[in-house]
Design an enzyme around this catalytic site. Structure first.
Site, PDB file in Angstrom:
ATOM      1  N   LYS A  95      56.824  49.173  49.821  1.00 32.13           N
ATOM      2  CA  LYS A  95      57.627  49.569  48.668  1.00 32.13           C
ATOM      3  C   LYS A  95      58.696  48.522  48.362  1.00 32.13           C
ATOM      4  O   LYS A  95      58.929  48.179  47.206  1.00 32.13           O
ATOM      5  CB  LYS A  95      58.298  50.930  48.928  1.00 32.13           C
ATOM      6  CG  LYS A  95      57.384  52.102  48.832  1.00 32.13           C
ATOM      7  CD  LYS A  95      56.993  52.391  47.407  1.00 32.13           C
ATOM      8  CE  LYS A  95      55.555  52.641  47.176  1.00 32.13           C
ATOM      9  NZ  LYS A  95      54.490  52.077  47.842  1.00 32.13           N
ATOM     10  N   ASN A 125      38.716  45.864  29.516  1.00 27.68           N
ATOM     11  CA  ASN A 125      39.331  46.029  30.828  1.00 27.68           C
ATOM     12  C   ASN A 125      38.257  45.764  31.868  1.00 27.68           C
ATOM     13  O   ASN A 125      37.193  46.381  31.834  1.00 27.68           O
ATOM     14  CB  ASN A 125      39.882  47.456  30.984  1.00 27.68           C
ATOM     15  CG  ASN A 125      40.454  47.725  32.370  1.00 27.68           C
ATOM     16  OD1 ASN A 125      40.727  46.800  33.129  1.00 27.68           O
ATOM     17  ND2 ASN A 125      40.624  48.998  32.703  1.00 27.68           N
ATOM     18  N   GLY A 126      38.500  44.818  32.786  1.00 31.56           N
ATOM     19  CA  GLY A 126      37.526  44.516  33.821  1.00 31.56           C
ATOM     20  C   GLY A 126      37.312  43.021  33.975  1.00 31.56           C
ATOM     21  O   GLY A 126      38.088  42.206  33.471  1.00 31.56           O
ATOM     22  N   ARG A 144      49.773  49.857  33.338  1.00 29.05           N
ATOM     23  CA  ARG A 144      48.492  49.305  33.770  1.00 29.05           C
ATOM     24  C   ARG A 144      48.430  47.787  33.602  1.00 29.05           C
ATOM     25  O   ARG A 144      47.570  47.125  34.188  1.00 29.05           O
ATOM     26  CB  ARG A 144      47.345  49.934  32.966  1.00 29.05           C
ATOM     27  CG  ARG A 144      47.197  51.419  33.150  1.00 29.05           C
ATOM     28  CD  ARG A 144      46.023  51.927  32.337  1.00 29.05           C
ATOM     29  NE  ARG A 144      44.766  51.418  32.866  1.00 29.05           N
ATOM     30  CZ  ARG A 144      44.001  52.058  33.725  1.00 29.05           C
ATOM     31  NH1 ARG A 144      44.370  53.249  34.177  1.00 29.05           N
ATOM     32  NH2 ARG A 144      42.875  51.539  34.150  1.00 29.05           N
ATOM     33  N   CYS A 149      44.002  46.612  32.989  1.00 32.87           N
ATOM     34  CA  CYS A 149      44.544  46.559  31.638  1.00 32.87           C
ATOM     35  C   CYS A 149      44.538  47.958  31.022  1.00 32.87           C
ATOM     36  O   CYS A 149      43.923  48.877  31.539  1.00 32.87           O
ATOM     37  CB  CYS A 149      43.725  45.610  30.771  1.00 32.87           C
ATOM     38  SG  CYS A 149      43.550  43.946  31.465  1.00 32.87           S
ATOM     39  N   GLU A 162      54.520  51.531  54.943  1.00 30.08           N
ATOM     40  CA  GLU A 162      54.712  51.975  53.564  1.00 30.08           C
ATOM     41  C   GLU A 162      56.104  51.609  53.061  1.00 30.08           C
ATOM     42  O   GLU A 162      56.269  51.185  51.908  1.00 30.08           O
ATOM     43  CB  GLU A 162      54.472  53.488  53.467  1.00 30.08           C
ATOM     44  CG  GLU A 162      54.750  54.103  52.109  1.00 30.08           C
ATOM     45  CD  GLU A 162      53.869  53.561  51.002  1.00 30.08           C
ATOM     46  OE1 GLU A 162      54.181  53.854  49.828  1.00 30.08           O
ATOM     47  OE2 GLU A 162      52.890  52.835  51.271  1.00 30.08           O
ATOM     48  N   GLU A 174      57.070  45.402  46.858  1.00 28.71           N
ATOM     49  CA  GLU A 174      56.513  45.612  45.526  1.00 28.71           C
ATOM     50  C   GLU A 174      57.563  45.544  44.430  1.00 28.71           C
ATOM     51  O   GLU A 174      57.320  44.934  43.387  1.00 28.71           O
ATOM     52  CB  GLU A 174      55.842  46.994  45.462  1.00 28.71           C
ATOM     53  CG  GLU A 174      54.494  47.087  46.144  1.00 28.71           C
ATOM     54  CD  GLU A 174      53.911  48.475  46.027  1.00 28.71           C
ATOM     55  OE1 GLU A 174      52.722  48.582  45.709  1.00 28.71           O
ATOM     56  OE2 GLU A 174      54.640  49.462  46.257  1.00 28.71           O
ATOM     57  N   TRP A 222      46.708  42.801  31.876  1.00 24.25           N
ATOM     58  CA  TRP A 222      47.058  42.273  33.192  1.00 24.25           C
ATOM     59  C   TRP A 222      46.107  41.114  33.434  1.00 24.25           C
ATOM     60  O   TRP A 222      44.899  41.287  33.520  1.00 24.25           O
ATOM     61  CB  TRP A 222      46.898  43.346  34.271  1.00 24.25           C
ATOM     62  CG  TRP A 222      47.405  42.942  35.610  1.00 24.25           C
ATOM     63  CD1 TRP A 222      48.688  43.077  36.083  1.00 24.25           C
ATOM     64  CD2 TRP A 222      46.649  42.345  36.678  1.00 24.25           C
ATOM     65  NE1 TRP A 222      48.771  42.602  37.369  1.00 24.25           N
ATOM     66  CE2 TRP A 222      47.541  42.135  37.763  1.00 24.25           C
ATOM     67  CE3 TRP A 222      45.323  41.957  36.829  1.00 24.25           C
ATOM     68  CZ2 TRP A 222      47.142  41.576  38.966  1.00 24.25           C
ATOM     69  CZ3 TRP A 222      44.923  41.384  38.021  1.00 24.25           C
ATOM     70  CH2 TRP A 222      45.829  41.204  39.076  1.00 24.25           C
ATOM     71  N   LYS A 267      49.022  49.299  38.005  1.00 22.38           N
ATOM     72  CA  LYS A 267      48.951  50.589  38.672  1.00 22.38           C
ATOM     73  C   LYS A 267      47.585  50.854  39.293  1.00 22.38           C
ATOM     74  O   LYS A 267      47.477  51.267  40.433  1.00 22.38           O
ATOM     75  CB  LYS A 267      49.282  51.697  37.650  1.00 22.38           C
ATOM     76  CG  LYS A 267      49.269  53.100  38.241  1.00 22.38           C
ATOM     77  CD  LYS A 267      50.388  53.286  39.233  1.00 22.38           C
ATOM     78  CE  LYS A 267      50.430  54.678  39.794  1.00 22.38           C
ATOM     79  NZ  LYS A 267      51.425  54.793  40.875  1.00 22.38           N
ATOM     80  N   HIS A 298      56.405  41.231  70.798  1.00 21.64           N
ATOM     81  CA  HIS A 298      55.264  40.328  70.806  1.00 21.64           C
ATOM     82  C   HIS A 298      55.284  39.369  69.618  1.00 21.64           C
ATOM     83  O   HIS A 298      54.236  38.981  69.109  1.00 21.64           O
ATOM     84  CB  HIS A 298      53.957  41.132  70.817  1.00 21.64           C
ATOM     85  CG  HIS A 298      53.775  41.945  72.051  1.00 21.64           C
ATOM     86  ND1 HIS A 298      53.176  41.455  73.195  1.00 21.64           N
ATOM     87  CD2 HIS A 298      54.150  43.223  72.334  1.00 21.64           C
ATOM     88  CE1 HIS A 298      53.178  42.405  74.125  1.00 21.64           C
ATOM     89  NE2 HIS A 298      53.757  43.487  73.624  1.00 21.64           N
TER      90      HIS A 298
END
Length: 612
Positions: free
Chosen positions: A489, A100-101, A27, A2, A485, A492, A74, A607, A508
């Site tokens: 991306k 936040n947490g 955030r 947050c 990566e 996301e 968040w 983030k 495989h």
């Protein structure tokens, strides 16, 4: 996760807090709220949705105040809604909190408070926290500050909090454990925030609050104490961050801006460290530990997400050049499996924010077992560099887009320099090869610029696949982490299912997915695996898959097989990931834009992951 903003001073608090929340919205963006001490008392305004939704709803309110707190959320405990938004009142309405947490033992605390008659208006652990503080204050006849200190001794979890009081309208109290909190120091004014981005417009002087510290602003004076109630002398740090760095600068999205900033960010990462003409490579933050690293029997890299992929690239490079065994661990798993860490092992933590909770916990565990802790981080003053023995900053500048781009290339740049420096110290790298690496490193920024000139072509390719439902990314060797990566991306920011695999692993299992509707992205540069990856492309084409290939400039063979080709300049094989990742970043960006996705703030993501 947050975003926290708070202010006390001579300015009008509300517009400052709203602007700060917009800068912190990367955030968390499920909901937003503010609390102000106005002439009407302690007032809380909050709303599900964006900060702009909150702002639009408050046009008729009395918002005049010189003290206030704000939050962009968040969701962890409780779904996104008006009632679960912060700030939260205490039961009496005398206190308001932003948090936040995660409070892990909130359930037991809540049950105890309910048994005492407390009622709760939300599903959050944060409301439990503020009521717990209020209950302690009542039971012990203590001040709010003392009640917060006592509450901190009881709650389990991570938090950064700011509390304001109806009875003390000129006072703010903040505390932290495990979640970041920075205090901006002005002239008879103080700013609190999750990071420095909302603060730098007003002051460059900041204090990074340490774990179990409490900061109290009363009558224009700041006091910092530890959990034992002992006054501390906080270090005021001058931060070098320009306001333009956190603005879009004419780009449609922060992510696109940050992709195009990579020539500069990689150059900044090399500046003062690499000088090919003089044959110098200096990593000042690691100087004292180079011998220890060179003599170590094992390197363990801990990271999450994109940083984990950078660690995988580093594994190849360290083992190739320095001949030291490397293990790359998910930080979120590392601490829970009783890892074998011995004194003298080197543990490298990689984190853009320097606040990733899982990575911090992994470091604390490794440090307790006698390991040498090195931090690779972008944010000066963050928690990871503060608990590390040594390390290096990436100097990438603020990264606002939730999906990391320039953080990845900066991390790979630093890790590559580390591997080269260690290999030279160990004697496993010939002097001529060492100088060639320095020369090639210095040319990487201009080569990234050349790749970015292909952006229009990547955009055209993206238009052909914006409606795809699945993607496969394939690479070998150093380009396997790049495939991972690229897939991350795309997932996301476009919400397309994508998977990355070593190209040889396609047979495989994943080859069963190949048909005429399956786009397959190959990182197929000229290296020791080139002939093998050509065979993999032929296998995909035999099954009618659509091939997008990232190839080395001048390749004549793969363009005859692939449906679409994106070229990157020739460089040393070990440095290829710094170039091959750029087209994949652009591909994911353009596809997401064409699908109408919120590129900078993708759903469900934040983030900085500061909770477990």
């Amino acid at each position: 996760m947050c975003g926290i903003v708070a202010y006390v001073g001579h300015r009008d608090a509300y517009p400052l807090i709203i602007k700060g929340l917009k800068r912190l919205e990367y955030r968390g963006y499920d909901s937003a709220g503010v609390a102000l001490n106005t002439g009407d008392g302690l007032q809380v305004y909050k709303k599900k949705g964006k900060v702009s939704d909150l702002e639009a709803s408050l046009t008729d309110e009395n918002l005049k105040s010189n003290v206030g707190i704000g939050h962009t959320r968040w969701a962890t405990h409780g779904e996104p809604s008006d009632r679960n938004s912060h700030p939260h009142y205490s039961h009496s309405g005398n206190l308001a909190i932003i948090h936040n947490g995660i409070i892990e033992n909130y359930g037991a605390i809540k049950l105890n408070l309910q048994n005492k008659g407390y009622e709760f208006r939300s599903d959050t652990d944060s409301e439990v926290f503020v009521n717990f503080i209020e209950d302690i204050q009542k039971e012990t006849y203590s001040s709010i500050e003392e009640a917060i200190r006592l509450a901190m001794q009881e709650v389990v979890g991570a938090y950064a909090i700011v509390v304001m009081s109806k009875e003390h309208p000129d006072q703010l109290i903040a505390a932290r454990k495990g979640s970041p909190l920075v205090i901006g120091v002005g002239e008879q004014e103080y700013f609190f925030a999750s990071d420095a981005t909302p603060i730098i417009e007003y002051t460059n002087n900041v204090i990074y609050l340490d774990d179990f510290q409490i900061a109290v602003v009363r009558n224009g004076e700041l006091t910092v104490k530890n959990i034992e109630n002992i006054i501390q002398s906080p270090y005021i740090q001058h931060i070098e961050m320009e306001l333009e760095a956190i603005e879009k600068g004419g780009y449609e999205h922060f992510m696109l801006k940050e992709i195009f900033e990579q020539p500069r960010s990689v150059k900044d990462c090399l500046r003062g460290r690499v000088n090919a003409d003089e044959g110098h490579l200096v990593l000042g933050g690691l100087r004292e530990y180079l011998d220890d690293i060179a003599k170590s029997q094992r390197i363990v890299i801990v990271a999450c997400g994109t940083s984990w992929h950078a660690g995988l690239v580093a594994e190849y490079i360290f083992e190739e050049l320095a001949r030291i065994p490397v293990e790359v661990e998910y930080a979120s798993e590392f601490r829970y499996r009783n890892p074998i860490i011995q004194e003298g092992d080197v543990v490298i933590a990689i984190s853009q924010s320097g606040e990733t909770m899982d990575t911090l916990a992994a470091l604390e565990l490794a440090k307790s077992k006698g390991a040498i802790i090195l931090g690779i981080c972008n944010v000066v003053g963050a928690s990871i560099p503060r608990i590390s023995h040594a390390g290096a900053y990436t100097h990438a500048g603020p990264e606002i887009g939730v999906a990391s781009t320039k953080a990845f290339t900066a991390q790979v740049s630093v890790l590559t320099q580390m591997a080269i420096a260690v290999a030279r110290r160990k004697g496993s790298l010939h002097e001529d090869t060492f100088r060639r690496f320095l020369f090639e490193l210095e040319r990487i920024p201009e080569k990234i610029e050349k790749v970015l000139k292909n952006a229009e072509k990547v955009e055209q390719i993206s238009a052909l696949f914006s409606n795809a439902r699945n993607f496969i990314y394939l690479g070998r060797g150093l380009n396997f982490p790049v495939a991972l990566e690229g897939a991350l991306k795309l997932k996301e920011i476009s919400y397309i299912h994508a998977e990355g695999y070593p190209a040889a692993e396609m047979k495989h299992g994943p080859i069963a997915l190949i048909d005429e509707d399956m786009p397959v992205v190959f990182i197929a540069t000229k290296d020791q695996s080139y002939e093998k990856i050509v065979s993999n492309i032929q296998e995909v084409k035999a099954r009618k898959g659509k091939v997008i290939a990232v190839v080395t400039e001048g390749d004549k063979l793969i363009p005859t097989m692939a449906d679409h080709v994106i070229e990157i300049p020739i460089t040393h094989e070990i440095l290829t990931p710094l170039l091959s990742v750029i087209p994949l970043q652009l591909l994911s960006y353009y596809i997401a834009v064409m699908r109408g996705c919120n590129v900078d703030q993708p759903r469900n993501l934040a983030k900085s992951v500061t909770v477990e």
